[in-house]
Enzyme design. Structure first.
Site, mmCIF file in Angstrom:
data_model
loop_
_atom_site.group_PDB
_atom_site.id
_atom_site.type_symbol
_atom_site.label_atom_id
_atom_site.label_comp_id
_atom_site.label_asym_id
_atom_site.label_seq_id
_atom_site.Cartn_x
_atom_site.Cartn_y
_atom_site.Cartn_z
ATOM 1 N N HIS A 165 -8.452 4.712 -2.573
ATOM 2 C CA HIS A 165 -9.519 5.673 -2.296
ATOM 3 C C HIS A 165 -10.175 6.141 -3.595
ATOM 4 O O HIS A 165 -11.403 6.252 -3.690
ATOM 5 C CB HIS A 165 -8.941 6.871 -1.542
ATOM 6 C CG HIS A 165 -9.979 7.822 -1.040
ATOM 7 N ND1 HIS A 165 -9.721 9.144 -0.764
ATOM 8 C CD2 HIS A 165 -11.301 7.643 -0.761
ATOM 9 C CE1 HIS A 165 -10.820 9.735 -0.336
ATOM 10 N NE2 HIS A 165 -11.791 8.849 -0.330
ATOM 11 N N HIS B 108 3.854 3.414 -1.513
ATOM 12 C CA HIS B 108 2.866 2.703 -0.693
ATOM 13 C C HIS B 108 1.715 3.640 -0.324
ATOM 14 O O HIS B 108 0.539 3.251 -0.388
ATOM 15 C CB HIS B 108 3.534 2.173 0.572
ATOM 16 C CG HIS B 108 2.581 1.543 1.541
ATOM 17 N ND1 HIS B 108 2.207 0.212 1.488
ATOM 18 C CD2 HIS B 108 1.894 2.071 2.595
ATOM 19 C CE1 HIS B 108 1.353 -0.047 2.452
ATOM 20 N NE2 HIS B 108 1.140 1.072 3.141
ATOM 21 N N GLU B 109 2.045 4.863 0.064
ATOM 22 C CA GLU B 109 0.989 5.814 0.429
ATOM 23 C C GLU B 109 0.162 6.201 -0.793
ATOM 24 O O GLU B 109 -1.045 6.401 -0.686
ATOM 25 C CB GLU B 109 1.601 7.050 1.093
ATOM 26 C CG GLU B 109 2.354 6.766 2.391
ATOM 27 C CD GLU B 109 1.561 5.932 3.390
ATOM 28 O OE1 GLU B 109 0.307 6.055 3.423
ATOM 29 O OE2 GLU B 109 2.176 5.157 4.142
ATOM 30 N N HIS C 63 -2.554 3.800 -1.262
ATOM 31 C CA HIS C 63 -3.787 4.088 -0.515
ATOM 32 C C HIS C 63 -4.634 5.133 -1.245
ATOM 33 O O HIS C 63 -5.870 5.043 -1.257
ATOM 34 C CB HIS C 63 -3.444 4.599 0.885
ATOM 35 C CG HIS C 63 -2.931 3.535 1.804
ATOM 36 N ND1 HIS C 63 -3.574 2.337 1.991
ATOM 37 C CD2 HIS C 63 -1.828 3.505 2.602
ATOM 38 C CE1 HIS C 63 -2.894 1.603 2.857
ATOM 39 N NE2 HIS C 63 -1.834 2.284 3.240
#
Length: 229
Positions: free
Chosen positions: A110, A102-103, A106
Site C-alpha cells: 500500500h 505477511h500483513e 500488504h
C-alpha cells in the site's frame, strides 16, 4: 425437479475443487497449529514484529490492533490499520511472526502503490456485490428457464473470478516480502526460516484453491445453461 442447480450430474465438475479446498483448509490449519507451538528464536511477539517492520520501512501512519477470531489477521488499506488475532498479536511463535510479517507485506504494498493491491482495493466492493448477485440471478434464471438472467449471472460471476485472480499476486507478493523482511531485519534465525515458509505457503494455497473452485463453479454454470439451450 424443484432445485435443479443443486441436484444434477454437473455437481461432479466441482469435486476436484472441493477436494483441493478441503486439503488447503486442513493444510493451513494443521501447519498454523504446528508452528504456533514452535517458539521463534528471538522470542518476539507478532505485534512487536509488525511494529518493528513498519518502522524499519518508514511506515509511521499504520497502527497495529488486536482483533477477535482465529486467522482473522488482515490489513485494512482504507483505515491504515493492521489487525492481528490474539494468537498472532501476543504470540511468540514462528507462526505468529510469519503472519504478522505477511500483513506488513500488504502495508508495504500500500505504501509503495503496488498496482495489483490498488486494483483489488478499488474493485473489492463491486466484486463482492457481483459475486452475491450472480448466484441469485443464475438460479432464478435457471428455475424459470430465462436465459437472459442466467447469462447476466454468468457475467457477474466472471467478474468475481477476476477479483480472485488479482488476489493471487497480491497474496504471493506479500508472503515474499514477509520472508525478505524477516531475514533482512534478523527477526527469524536460520532455523526458523523453513517453518515460516511452510506457514505462508499453506496460507497461499487457500487462495489458489478458492480461485480454482470459482473456475469450476463457472464451468458448472455454463454446463447447466448449455443443457437448457
Amino acid at each position: 425437479m424443484i432445485f435443479p442447480y443443486f441436484s444434477d450430474y454437473t455437481m461432479i465438475i466441482l469435486i476436484p475443487g472441493l477436494i483441493l479446498a478441503a486439503f488447503a483448509q486442513w493444510n493451513v490449519s494443521s501447519t498454523y497449529n504446528k508452528y504456533l507451538r514452535v517458539a521463534n528464536s528471538r522470542g518476539i511477539t507478532g505485534a512487536e514484529t509488525a511494529r518493528k517492520l513498519l518502522i524499519n520501512n518508514g511506515i509511521t501512519d499504520v497502527s497495529v490492533e488486536l482483533v477477535g477470531g482465529k486467522l482473522s489477521d488482515h490489513y485494512d488499506p482504507r483505515k491504515k490499520v493492521l489487525r492481528l488475532s490474539h494468537e498472532v498479536y501476543n504470540g511468540r511463535s514462528v507462526a505468529s511472526v510469519s503472519i504478522a510479517a505477511h500483513e506488513v507485506g500488504h502495508a508495504i504494498q500500500h505504501n509503495i502503490g503496488y498496482a495489483p493491491l490498488k486494483l483489488r482495493s478499488a474493485i473489492a466492493p463491486v466484486a463482492a456485490l457481483a459475486s452475491n448477485s450472480a448466484w441469485y440471478l443464475f438460479i432464478i434464471g435457471l428455475f424459470f428457464n430465462f436465459a437472459g438472467l442466467m447469462e447476466l449471472g454468468i457475467v457477474f460471476f466472471t467478474g468475481a473470478i477476476l477479483f480472485n485472480i488479482i488476489t493471487l499476486p497480491v497474496e504471493f507478493n506479500a508472503s515474499q516480502r514477509a520472508i525478505a523482511q524477516l531475514d533482512q531485519n534478523a527477526i527469524l534465525y536460520d532455523e526458523d526460516g523453513p517453518g515460516a515458509r511452510r506457514v505462508l505457503n499453506a496460507a497461499a494455497l487457500t487462495y489458489v484453491a478458492a480461485t480454482i473452485m470459482s473456475f469450476l463453479q463457472l464451468l458448472r454454470m455454463l454446463a447447466l445453461k448449455g443443457s437448457r439451450d
